[in-house]
Design a protein around this motif. Sequence first.
Motif, PDB file in Angstrom:
ATOM      1  N   ALA A 124      38.980  35.614  39.583  1.00  0.00           N
ATOM      2  CA  ALA A 124      39.396  34.271  39.156  1.00  0.00           C
ATOM      3  C   ALA A 124      39.829  33.360  40.293  1.00  0.00           C
ATOM      4  O   ALA A 124      39.845  32.140  40.124  1.00  0.00           O
ATOM      5  N   THR A 125      40.164  33.900  41.435  1.00  0.00           N
ATOM      6  CA  THR A 125      40.824  33.133  42.495  1.00  0.00           C
ATOM      7  C   THR A 125      40.156  31.809  42.816  1.00  0.00           C
ATOM      8  O   THR A 125      40.787  30.766  42.752  1.00  0.00           O
ATOM      9  N   ALA A 181      44.029  32.612  37.688  1.00  0.00           N
ATOM     10  CA  ALA A 181      44.436  33.439  38.827  1.00  0.00           C
ATOM     11  C   ALA A 181      45.950  33.395  39.000  1.00  0.00           C
ATOM     12  O   ALA A 181      46.587  34.429  39.225  1.00  0.00           O
ATOM     13  N   ILE A 210      42.219  39.121  39.338  1.00  0.00           N
ATOM     14  CA  ILE A 210      42.706  38.104  40.290  1.00  0.00           C
ATOM     15  C   ILE A 210      41.614  37.775  41.298  1.00  0.00           C
ATOM     16  O   ILE A 210      41.356  36.603  41.585  1.00  0.00           O
ATOM     17  N   THR A 211      40.975  38.793  41.836  1.00  0.00           N
ATOM     18  CA  THR A 211      39.891  38.574  42.797  1.00  0.00           C
ATOM     19  C   THR A 211      38.777  37.741  42.172  1.00  0.00           C
ATOM     20  O   THR A 211      38.252  36.818  42.800  1.00  0.00           O
TER      21      THR A 211
END
Length: 126
Positions: free
Chosen positions: A70-71, A78, A67-68
């Motif tokens: 892709a954000t 994300a 997630i970090t």
Amino acid sequence: MTTIFLSKSQQVALQKALISSKLLNSNTAKSDSPPSLEQQAYSHIAVTLYRFNLQKIKWPSFLKTAITTATDKCPWLANELVRCQQDFQAKPNDAVMSEQSAFVNGIFSEELAYIDALIGTEVQTE
């Protein structure tokens, strides 16, 4: 060898991610067009998934890292990863983990196949 459907810049992004994670020793692919930020993020997540799958995957750690990564670079991914994280936090059972594994491995199937091919080739030449 399997047919790879990744563009040259996607392959370069994966190789750079593998080198930075010390899974690959040398960079053999060159590309006239450098990988986009999205391709770099995607590659980093694919390599992270590969590394986590070498052991029994720890979904909370993998999802947080993915997630970090892709954000800012890949919002749709994300969002999907956040959904997976919420599902896992709501009910961390085998069914949810199997669903997440199938989802994530499906998204990164080409990347994982390419990583397997690269690492297998490097191991054979050593």
